[in-house]
Scaffold this active site. Structure first.
Site, PDB file in Angstrom:
ATOM      1  N   ASN A 167       0.801  -1.240   0.000  1.00  0.00           N
ATOM      2  CA  ASN A 167       0.000   0.000   0.000  1.00  0.00           C
ATOM      3  C   ASN A 167       0.824   1.275   0.000  1.00  0.00           C
ATOM      4  O   ASN A 167       0.326   2.347  -0.293  1.00  0.00           O
ATOM      5  CB  ASN A 167      -0.986  -0.015   1.167  1.00  0.00           C
ATOM      6  CG  ASN A 167      -0.285   0.017   2.509  1.00  0.00           C
ATOM      7  OD1 ASN A 167       0.864  -0.396   2.626  1.00  0.00           O
ATOM      8  ND2 ASN A 167      -0.975   0.520   3.515  1.00  0.00           N
ATOM      9  N   GLU A 263       6.495  -3.018  11.449  1.00  0.00           N
ATOM     10  CA  GLU A 263       5.309  -2.140  11.438  1.00  0.00           C
ATOM     11  C   GLU A 263       4.185  -2.960  10.831  1.00  0.00           C
ATOM     12  O   GLU A 263       4.237  -3.294   9.647  1.00  0.00           O
ATOM     13  CB  GLU A 263       5.592  -0.876  10.625  1.00  0.00           C
ATOM     14  CG  GLU A 263       6.727  -0.025  11.174  1.00  0.00           C
ATOM     15  CD  GLU A 263       6.392   0.610  12.521  1.00  0.00           C
ATOM     16  OE1 GLU A 263       5.208   0.640  12.893  1.00  0.00           O
ATOM     17  OE2 GLU A 263       7.324   1.082  13.191  1.00  0.00           O
ATOM     18  N   CYS A 297      -2.746   0.999   7.232  1.00  0.00           N
ATOM     19  CA  CYS A 297      -2.714   0.348   8.544  1.00  0.00           C
ATOM     20  C   CYS A 297      -3.321   1.268   9.598  1.00  0.00           C
ATOM     21  O   CYS A 297      -3.892   0.805  10.578  1.00  0.00           O
ATOM     22  CB  CYS A 297      -1.286   0.017   8.931  1.00  0.00           C
ATOM     23  SG  CYS A 297      -0.264   1.468   9.040  1.00  0.00           S
TER      24      CYS A 297
HETATM   25  P1  NAP Z   1       1.987  -8.672   3.552  1.00  0.00           P
HETATM   26  O1  NAP Z   1       1.177  -9.591   2.736  1.00  0.00           O
HETATM   27  O2  NAP Z   1       2.324  -9.027   4.927  1.00  0.00           O
HETATM   28  O3  NAP Z   1       3.353  -8.408   2.730  1.00  0.00           O
HETATM   29  C1  NAP Z   1       4.262  -7.445   3.195  1.00  0.00           C
HETATM   30  C2  NAP Z   1       5.629  -7.770   2.609  1.00  0.00           C
HETATM   31  O4  NAP Z   1       6.100  -8.974   3.181  1.00  0.00           O
HETATM   32  C3  NAP Z   1       5.604  -8.005   1.109  1.00  0.00           C
HETATM   33  O5  NAP Z   1       6.771  -7.484   0.508  1.00  0.00           O
HETATM   34  C4  NAP Z   1       5.598  -9.513   1.014  1.00  0.00           C
HETATM   35  O6  NAP Z   1       6.128 -10.020  -0.174  1.00  0.00           O
HETATM   36  C5  NAP Z   1       6.538  -9.846   2.142  1.00  0.00           C
HETATM   37  N1  NAP Z   1       6.438 -11.233   2.604  1.00  0.00           N
HETATM   38  C6  NAP Z   1       5.446 -12.121   2.414  1.00  0.00           C
HETATM   39  N2  NAP Z   1       5.744 -13.297   3.007  1.00  0.00           N
HETATM   40  C7  NAP Z   1       6.967 -13.140   3.584  1.00  0.00           C
HETATM   41  C8  NAP Z   1       7.857 -13.974   4.337  1.00  0.00           C
HETATM   42  N3  NAP Z   1       7.540 -15.231   4.638  1.00  0.00           N
HETATM   43  N4  NAP Z   1       9.037 -13.468   4.745  1.00  0.00           N
HETATM   44  C9  NAP Z   1       9.381 -12.196   4.450  1.00  0.00           C
HETATM   45  N5  NAP Z   1       8.596 -11.342   3.743  1.00  0.00           N
HETATM   46  C10 NAP Z   1       7.415 -11.821   3.317  1.00  0.00           C
HETATM   47  O7  NAP Z   1       1.308  -7.227   3.663  1.00  0.00           O
HETATM   48  P2  NAP Z   1       0.712  -6.347   2.463  1.00  0.00           P
HETATM   49  O8  NAP Z   1      -0.505  -7.049   1.977  1.00  0.00           O
HETATM   50  O9  NAP Z   1       1.788  -6.020   1.515  1.00  0.00           O
HETATM   51  O10 NAP Z   1       0.319  -5.010   3.246  1.00  0.00           O
HETATM   52  C11 NAP Z   1      -0.901  -4.948   3.944  1.00  0.00           C
HETATM   53  C12 NAP Z   1      -0.665  -5.227   5.415  1.00  0.00           C
HETATM   54  O11 NAP Z   1       0.451  -4.464   5.872  1.00  0.00           O
HETATM   55  C13 NAP Z   1      -1.845  -4.800   6.276  1.00  0.00           C
HETATM   56  O12 NAP Z   1      -2.028  -5.721   7.331  1.00  0.00           O
HETATM   57  C14 NAP Z   1      -1.419  -3.457   6.843  1.00  0.00           C
HETATM   58  O13 NAP Z   1      -2.038  -3.175   8.078  1.00  0.00           O
HETATM   59  C15 NAP Z   1       0.057  -3.658   7.008  1.00  0.00           C
HETATM   60  N6  NAP Z   1       0.733  -2.376   6.962  1.00  0.00           N
HETATM   61  C16 NAP Z   1       1.215  -1.857   8.131  1.00  0.00           C
HETATM   62  C17 NAP Z   1       1.834  -0.622   8.100  1.00  0.00           C
HETATM   63  C18 NAP Z   1       2.403   0.003   9.332  1.00  0.00           C
HETATM   64  O14 NAP Z   1       3.160   0.987   9.196  1.00  0.00           O
HETATM   65  N7  NAP Z   1       2.106  -0.499  10.521  1.00  0.00           N
HETATM   66  C19 NAP Z   1       1.961   0.084   6.923  1.00  0.00           C
HETATM   67  C20 NAP Z   1       1.454  -0.493   5.762  1.00  0.00           C
HETATM   68  C21 NAP Z   1       0.827  -1.727   5.780  1.00  0.00           C
HETATM   69  P3  NAP Z   1       5.074 -10.381  -1.350  1.00  0.00           P
HETATM   70  O15 NAP Z   1       4.457  -9.098  -1.760  1.00  0.00           O
HETATM   71  O16 NAP Z   1       5.935 -10.996  -2.410  1.00  0.00           O
HETATM   72  O17 NAP Z   1       4.084 -11.346  -0.767  1.00  0.00           O
HETATM   73  O1  G3P Z   2      -0.490   1.815   6.013  1.00  0.00           O
HETATM   74  C1  G3P Z   2       0.518   2.759   5.844  1.00  0.00           C
HETATM   75  C2  G3P Z   2       0.833   3.367   7.188  1.00  0.00           C
HETATM   76  O2  G3P Z   2       2.182   3.603   7.314  1.00  0.00           O
HETATM   77  C3  G3P Z   2      -0.028   4.582   7.377  1.00  0.00           C
HETATM   78  O3  G3P Z   2       0.558   5.699   6.784  1.00  0.00           O
HETATM   79  O4  G3P Z   2       0.587   8.130   6.545  1.00  0.00           O
HETATM   80  O5  G3P Z   2      -1.359   6.854   5.656  1.00  0.00           O
HETATM   81  O6  G3P Z   2      -1.045   7.103   8.115  1.00  0.00           O
HETATM   82  P1  G3P Z   2      -0.362   7.030   6.765  1.00  0.00           P
END
Ligand code: NAP
Ligand code: G3P
Length: 502
Positions: A167, A263, A297
């Protein structure tokens, strides 16, 4: 292909290479992973799944370049970040356009993601003076003298693996790359498979501003295939990860003793007291819940309103939600596509479960392709999945409450602890409630958000490990080095206090 010069980044205008030791290489895997525009499914580009041998080689190169980069003067490391920031701004429109195509982000938000990354690079460069230590004399403790002197300074950790989410694939890789490089580490970046193309351009950008070959490298490939191999790799010294809680928790198990900056997911709740400023609250909820179709997130993911405000709040939030434009991200519509059809199906499942258990549909619950209409559910109860699960889509549950204590209880019962919000005119009460919320950050009279990027940003419980944010990330990507001088007593100047006659 965006009109960025010197981009030997692709083989034939559609197939992107991976980046090692200053060169764009084709993988021996002979496979391709297609990246499609989630709005119209057009092919945007292909990336290659790197083989384990290529992963080993990339990490080997990154390790071999630790010394050269660590020994590069800090002011030079800061200068390349400043130059990179200028280039990112110069290329923000073509990069933003590519980002919009690969993740379906409305064009203005996509360009803002790029320029925001430039700001992070610049602010990180400006924080270079933070890489300092302290000197302590030993005589604070009995048995030790001033001749025992501890001097600390900060040193890099080595090779940092930066993994970003779909995202914010440019911003949330860049927010790791900049502090890692400033602190003197070398970097291996793995962008998300849905949204890798814009982040690949860090290879061109950093090379152009003078980062030596081998200091910054890029691996492409599915996390499900090479993720564990990467995170468990002995050549990786630290992992900075942003993504789902499910993957983050798994990664933490696989990574072993490595320092981690995680994160993860969130289920940020907005507690609305009867005396909240209605207009401000409505604006914050609608923007917080539905920006980028809720794929943040820090999106507002639960509304906990008190009885005296709930009806007028629900009416106004619905009115404003129905004004949101829906459709093509290139036309900057407010509501664009979710990242995938699977994500749409997951969101639909949460809505269906809630309605089956008695929730009231106020608006939305409509899908065309990957476009999901913003959906508001009232009378949501805690037996419904939407009360607890992270939809990562435009669904907003209203969970009615009758006391601040109940709001705190429901907020804290979540497995997540990213941010919380309190809307009220009673700042004293807000501060007291804030102290009870088990989250990283509490916003008072504002929507949950990561920015501004020099603020500490962290999650508790399933929402994360460690603290992101300019100076916090630099700290997480470096460590103190202690040198203790045991000076000779011989050089000691004997000075005694005058003992006053009694
Ligand atoms: P995701 O499915 O967990 O993937 C995140 C990253 O991890 C991707 O680059 C993914 O690669 C990689 N990945 C997948 N399996 C892995 C493994 N076994 N080991 C190491 N890396 C691995 O998350 P997303 O769908 O991209 O993002 C959405 C999620 O992220 C939501 O839950 C959101 O809340 C969270 N998020 C949190 C924050 C924050 O700052 N707290 C910010 C943004 C998003 P692939 O793409 O190749 O699968
Ligand atoms: O999901 C992305 C997280 O880092 C939130 O960023 O700036 O949209 O609150 P922001």
């Amino acid at each position: 292909m965006i009109d960025i010069p010197e981009s030997s980044i692709m083989k034939d205008g559609i197939n992107y290479k991976y980046y090692i030791n200053g060169k764009w290489e084709e993988s021996n895997s002979g496979k391709l992973i297609s990246v499609h525009n989630p709005y119209n499914n057009e092919l945007v580009g292909n990336v290659q799944p790197c083989t384990k041998e290529e992963v080993d080689n990339i990490i080997k190169i990154a390790r071999e370049n630790i010394d050269c980069w660590r020994e590069t003067p800090l002011n030079e490391r800061a200068e390349v970040l400043n130059k990179a920031a200028d280039l990112i701004v110069e290329w923000s429109k073509p990069l933003g356009y590519l980002l919009m195509k690969e993740i379906g982000k409305p064009i203005n938000s996509a360009i803002s993601e790029i320029t925001r990354t430039a700001e992070i690079f610049k602010a990180t460069a400006d924080s270079s003076l933070q890489l300092s230590g302290e000197t302590i004399l030993g005589d604070a403790f009995e048995g030790f003298s001033k001749e025992k002197v501890s001097m600390t300074y900060r040193v890099p950790l080595g090779v940092i693996l930066c993994i970003g989410p779909f995202n914010y694939p440019f911003n949330l890789t860049g927010s790791k790359i900049a502090p890692a490089l400033l602190a003197g580490n070398t970097v291996v970046m793995k962008p998300p498979t849905q949204g890798p193309l814009t982040a690949l351009h860090f290879g061109i950008i950093l090379e152009k501003v003078g980062v030596p070959p081998g200091v910054f490298n890029i691996i492409t490939g599915r996390g499900s295939e090479i993720g564990d191999y990467l995170t468990n790799h002995p050549g990786i010294d630290m992992i900075a990860f942003t993504g789902s809680s499910k993957i983050g928790k798994h990664l933490a198990k696989v990574a072993g003793m490595k320092p981690l900056l995680l994160e993860l997911g969130g289920k940020d709740a907005a507690i609305i007291l009867d005396d909240a400023d209605l207009d401000n609250t409505v604006k914050a909820i609608v923007s917080g819940a539905f920006s980028y179709s809720g794929q943040r997130c820090t999106a507002v993911k639960r509304v906990l309103p008190m009885p005296g405000i709930v009806d007028k709040l629900l009416r106004k939030v619905t009115e404003e939600t129905l004004k949101l434009s829906i459709g093509d991200p290139s036309e900057n519509k407010n509501i664009g596509p979710l990242i995938s059809s699977e994500q749409c199906e997951y969101v639909q499942g949460l809505i269906d479960d809630a309605l089956k258990k008695g929730a009231t549909l106020i608006c939305g619950n409509k899908r065309e392709g990957n476009i999901f209409w913003p959906t508001i559910l009232d009378n949501v109860t805690t037996d419904m999945r939407i009360a607890w699960e992270e939809p990562f889509g435009p669904v907003l549950p209203f969970i009615r409450i009758n006391s601040a204590e109940k709001a705190i209880e429901i907020s804290n019962k979540s497995e997540y602890g990213l941010q919380g919000m309190i809307f009220t005119d009673n700042i004293d009460l807000a501060f007291n409630i804030a102290q009870e919320l088990e989250v990283g950050t509490v916003q008072i009279n504002g929507k949950s958000a990561r920015g501004p990027d020099h603020f500490p940003f962290l999650g508790t419980k399933s929402s994360g490990l460690g603290t992101q944010g300019i100076k916090y990330s630099i700290e997480a990507m470096s460590r103190p080095k202690v040198v203790v001088m045991n000076l000779s007593e011989r050089g000691k100047l004997v000075k005694q206090c005058f003992v006053l006659d009694k």
